[in-house]
Design a protein around this motif. Structure first.
Motif, mmCIF file in Angstrom:
data_model
loop_
_atom_site.group_PDB
_atom_site.id
_atom_site.type_symbol
_atom_site.label_atom_id
_atom_site.label_comp_id
_atom_site.label_asym_id
_atom_site.label_seq_id
_atom_site.Cartn_x
_atom_site.Cartn_y
_atom_site.Cartn_z
ATOM 1 N N LEU A 128 0.821 -1.206 0.000
ATOM 2 C CA LEU A 128 0.000 0.000 0.000
ATOM 3 C C LEU A 128 0.858 1.260 0.000
ATOM 4 O O LEU A 128 0.566 2.230 -0.710
ATOM 5 N N LEU A 132 0.741 4.150 -2.856
ATOM 6 C CA LEU A 132 0.468 5.553 -2.585
ATOM 7 C C LEU A 132 1.575 6.449 -3.144
ATOM 8 O O LEU A 132 1.309 7.519 -3.696
ATOM 9 N N CYS A 135 1.263 6.964 -6.758
ATOM 10 C CA CYS A 135 0.131 7.825 -7.124
ATOM 11 C C CYS A 135 0.241 9.247 -6.602
ATOM 12 O O CYS A 135 -0.648 10.061 -6.857
ATOM 13 N N ARG A 162 -3.053 5.053 -12.160
ATOM 14 C CA ARG A 162 -4.090 4.047 -12.420
ATOM 15 C C ARG A 162 -3.785 3.300 -13.717
ATOM 16 O O ARG A 162 -3.891 2.062 -13.755
ATOM 17 N N TRP A 237 -8.840 7.085 -7.321
ATOM 18 C CA TRP A 237 -9.569 6.837 -6.088
ATOM 19 C C TRP A 237 -10.306 5.498 -6.139
ATOM 20 O O TRP A 237 -10.253 4.715 -5.184
ATOM 21 N N LEU A 240 -7.849 2.558 -5.827
ATOM 22 C CA LEU A 240 -7.414 2.261 -4.463
ATOM 23 C C LEU A 240 -8.443 1.424 -3.715
ATOM 24 O O LEU A 240 -8.097 0.508 -2.956
ATOM 25 N N VAL A 244 -7.348 -2.513 -4.687
ATOM 26 C CA VAL A 244 -6.376 -2.720 -3.614
ATOM 27 C C VAL A 244 -7.081 -3.114 -2.320
ATOM 28 O O VAL A 244 -6.920 -4.224 -1.819
ATOM 29 N N GLN A 245 -7.882 -2.183 -1.766
ATOM 30 C CA GLN A 245 -8.478 -2.457 -0.459
ATOM 31 C C GLN A 245 -9.490 -3.591 -0.457
ATOM 32 O O GLN A 245 -9.422 -4.494 0.382
#
Length: 330
Positions: A128, A132, A135, A162, A237, A240, A244-245
């Motif tokens: 993560l 970040l 990005c 992205r 956004w 993410l 990812v999450q």
């Protein structure tokens, strides 16, 4: 004489325990393993014995302990070895803390007497922090100095992150990170089983960072200081959250179920208290100043749970653990 004997007997019975008196519940030897999500990064004051791990003096384990005590489930926290920046492999390998300092493998805190293990790890392994930094141009500079990860590919502009993760080398990198995370989760449960064979294991998921209504992330943080997601491009956004999450949460849930561990799904319960929920946010903004100052520098939250998040997450974990022990709904 008979009256005196009756009085004496009554006095004796008043000081002796009776079968109706509730016994004190036995304390459960408990160990907490984890990263900043367990340790309470950004929340002041910092535990002076764990400065390099930026572990809060009152963190998630403290909230869980207090909430369970209210339900007569008493924890004997024999160790809390959570440390900011920890990845899954730091359960069985040393963690580099910089400056030649290291943290011992977290599994050393486990013993044959441990009866409950609560762990919160996975985001570091999936990368993560690197995502970040891929990005955010600001995180690649001095503002991100306290986030030690590097961007996956510094030659690729942050504004195109992205697209970078959607095709080619970036997509392959992300797929490999999820594959490693899955294998390391399996090893986590195996290591816990070897070191603490009589323990129940609880894996704590991560709170949601980006809400379903992503337009909320356009609003500035209360009190100023920019947007909650810093300079991460708006087109990233959804990435993410969805790439990812959400997959990380699903992977942690699946691996927990397969190993017989208990999973606490914070992602599912925190959709209205993300970094983008204004005064109700339970996650500090990406570059929002936290409560902690080290070496005369205020640390940013880096999308970590604030005090509100700590308390809410702690309540949720405590309720889930209580249900394991037959208190409240399962």
């Amino acid at each position: 004489m008979r009256t005196a004997c009756v009085v004496a007997a009554a006095l004796l019975m008043s000081v002796l325990p009776t079968s109706a008196a509730p016994a004190n519940p036995e304390k459960i030897p408990t160990v907490f393993l984890g990263d900043a999500s367990i340790g309470g990064y950004g929340i002041a004051p910092v535990d002076q014995g764990a400065l390099l791990c930026v572990r809060a003096a009152e963190n998630l384990p403290d909230v869980i302990e207090d909430q369970l005590a209210d339900q007569s489930i008493l924890l004997d926290i024999t160790a809390d070895v959570s440390c900011a920046g920890a990845a899954l492999h730091h359960v069985w390998e040393e963690q580099d803390l910089g400056g030649g300092m290291t943290a011992a493998p977290q599994k050393r805190a486990l013993t044959k007497e441990t009866r409950l293990v609560v762990a919160g790890l996975g985001a570091g392994t999936v990368g993560l922090g690197q995502i970040l930094k891929q990005c955010s141009a600001r995180l690649r500079g001095t503002e991100g100095a306290h986030l030690p990860d590097r961007p996956v590919d510094a030659a690729s502009p942050a504004a195109r992150c992205r697209a970078y993760f959607s095709t080619g080398a970036g997509a392959a990198w992300l797929e490999a990170r999820f594959e490693r995370t899955g294998k390391d989760l399996d090893k986590l449960f195996s290591e816990i089983g070897s070191e603490a064979p009589s323990a129940k294991t609880v894996l704590v998921g991560y709170p949601r960072l980006v809400p379903a209504d992503r337009t909320l992330c356009r609003a500035p943080l209360p009190g100023g200081g920019g947007g909650p997601l810093g300079d991460v491009p708006e087109e990233a956004w959804a990435f993410l959250d969805e790439k990812v999450q959400a997959p990380l949460n699903a992977l942690m849930a699946a691996k927990s179920k397969r190993s017989g561990a208990h999973f606490v799904d914070l992602y599912a319960s925190t959709g209205a208290s993300t970094a983008c929920d204004g005064t109700d946010r339970a996650v500090g903004g990406l570059l929002e100043p936290s409560q902690v100052t080290l070496l005369h520098q205020t640390l940013p939250w880096f999308l970590r749970s604030n005090e509100t998040g700590r308390d809410g997450n702690g309540d949720a974990v405590a309720q889930s653990i209580a249900a394991m022990y037959g208190h409240g709904p399962a």
